[in-house]
Scaffold this motif. Sequence first.
Motif, PDB file in Angstrom:
ATOM      1  N   PHE A  38     -21.788  -4.072 -51.726  1.00  0.00           N
ATOM      2  CA  PHE A  38     -20.490  -4.462 -51.103  1.00  0.00           C
ATOM      3  C   PHE A  38     -20.585  -4.157 -49.747  1.00  0.00           C
ATOM      4  N   GLU A  39     -20.021  -5.041 -49.113  1.00  0.00           N
ATOM      5  CA  GLU A  39     -20.001  -4.698 -47.289  1.00  0.00           C
ATOM      6  C   GLU A  39     -21.431  -4.627 -46.770  1.00  0.00           C
ATOM      7  N   HIS A  79      -4.057  -8.047 -46.478  1.00  0.00           N
ATOM      8  CA  HIS A  79      -5.469  -7.550 -45.747  1.00  0.00           C
ATOM      9  C   HIS A  79      -6.289  -8.877 -45.401  1.00  0.00           C
ATOM     10  N   GLU A  88      -9.462  -8.891 -44.259  1.00  0.00           N
ATOM     11  CA  GLU A  88     -11.053  -8.603 -44.569  1.00  0.00           C
ATOM     12  C   GLU A  88     -11.503  -9.827 -45.470  1.00  0.00           C
ATOM     13  N   ASP A  97     -13.302 -10.471 -47.829  1.00  0.00           N
ATOM     14  CA  ASP A  97     -13.153 -10.612 -49.393  1.00  0.00           C
ATOM     15  C   ASP A  97     -11.968 -10.847 -50.099  1.00  0.00           C
ATOM     16  N   HIS A  98     -10.966 -10.856 -49.316  1.00  0.00           N
ATOM     17  CA  HIS A  98      -9.705 -11.293 -49.757  1.00  0.00           C
ATOM     18  C   HIS A  98      -8.959 -12.440 -48.920  1.00  0.00           C
ATOM     19  N   HIS A 115      -7.384  -0.651 -44.627  1.00  0.00           N
ATOM     20  CA  HIS A 115      -8.629  -0.176 -44.090  1.00  0.00           C
ATOM     21  C   HIS A 115      -8.712  -1.055 -42.612  1.00  0.00           C
ATOM     22  N   ASP A 121      -6.357  -2.282 -50.134  1.00  0.00           N
ATOM     23  CA  ASP A 121      -7.585  -1.867 -50.560  1.00  0.00           C
ATOM     24  C   ASP A 121      -7.194  -0.364 -51.251  1.00  0.00           C
ATOM     25  N   TYR A 133     -15.693   4.824 -53.443  1.00  0.00           N
ATOM     26  CA  TYR A 133     -15.225   3.721 -52.534  1.00  0.00           C
ATOM     27  C   TYR A 133     -14.415   4.182 -51.457  1.00  0.00           C
ATOM     28  N   HIS A 173      -8.793  -3.966 -55.389  1.00  0.00           N
ATOM     29  CA  HIS A 173     -10.020  -3.950 -56.337  1.00  0.00           C
ATOM     30  C   HIS A 173      -9.704  -3.145 -57.407  1.00  0.00           C
TER      31      HIS A 173
HETATM   32 FE1  FEO Z   1     -11.079  -3.876 -46.744  1.00  0.00          FE
HETATM   33 FE2  FEO Z   1     -11.448  -5.144 -49.882  1.00  0.00          FE
HETATM   34  O1  FEO Z   1     -11.450  -5.085 -47.823  1.00  0.00           O
END
Ligand code: FEO
Length: 384
Positions: free
Chosen positions: A20-21, A76, A78, A80-81, A144, A163, A184, A215
């Motif tokens: 992840f990331e 958010h 980022e 992933d979203h 985040h 997040d 996490y 998540h």
């Molecule tokens: Fe900060 Fe799940 O992205």
Amino acid sequence: MEITDDIFYVGVDDHSIDLFEEQYPTPNGMAYNSYVIMDEKIAVLDTVDTHFGTEWLGNLEKVLGKKTPDYLIIHHMEPDHSANIVAFMKRYPATILVSSMPAFTMMKQFFDTEFTSSKIIVKDQDMLSLGTHTLTFFSAPMVHWPEVIVSYDNLGKVLFSADSFGKFGTLSTDEDWTCEARRYYFGIVGKYGIQVQKLLQKIENLDIRMICSLHGPILKNNIEYYMNLYRIWSSYAVESEGVVIAYASVYGNTQNAAVLLADRLYEKGCPKVVLSNLTRDDMTECIEDAFRYGTLVLASTTYNGGIFPAMREFLNHLCERNFQNRRIAFIENGSWAPSAAKAMKSMLDSCANLTFLENTVQIRSAINADSRTQLEALAAEICH
Ligand code: FEO
């Protein structure tokens, strides 16, 4: 998946992701959560990772039927979203995007559009009525990223927490929340404890019955348990009694000292000792443990007149995450000029409120009677 009568889960599980990331191992995959509130006005909450657009839009369609959404709320930015915002707007062009001002700036950066004609910018404590549900937005900068907002639904008493309160792992994985949520937390937002505390203060007096993160699972029972862990983690307080011995060893002699110290600590009644092999274990687990327990012993061979690389990397991770409020001890090994302890201590200079124990163990190549005595003295000081 039905969360309440009119709130639905439309997120996806990613079983194939390994990092992840690009840095956090995800042996049980990752979930990218997204929700729909079906009220007089329909709100979709966040999109998902770029690889899952088709699956997500399919999930959405099953809930919407022939209806179309009124709002897409972006908590958010980022990717992933946010990666499917453009695909969503192509399919549902009449939808109004709802997010913070900095989020729209990021949309311009990511997608070369700010959706000027179809957007609502929300600030801290702004509200949006959907009919029977009213969402209140709270800005949560650096939890985040700087543009983050969370929202609270007054009817379902649901916190959509972005997040925060998330974890690694898919929703179909049956595993303990706490361990992967802690790994996490310290990986993703460990640096931003002050900002997480500010968010906790904002939501402290809300009647929260459910937390829907971006998540991990929907948290329904004993909300205070999760809130309390977030209070501990964000204040860098000690969560569990115990000692972490983090070691970097080349030929096993420094490792022998770490294991011997662990044995002596258990003999003296220490409730928990974690041995973290920094060259072999998952570094993100090692970081998590360092933030969990109250005492950290750093054991490194001397290398190039300083610290072995894995130990340097570990200390960098701790320092950049504002590691603080812990007891620290050192074990150094060196066959001709041991200097790792001094170098490790100087790397921790920027960390607040560290208590350095008096006993530093020095090994010359391998454990001998003298270093055994030093380890015994260190064990006694730790358990004092
Ligand atoms: Fe900060 Fe799940 O992205």
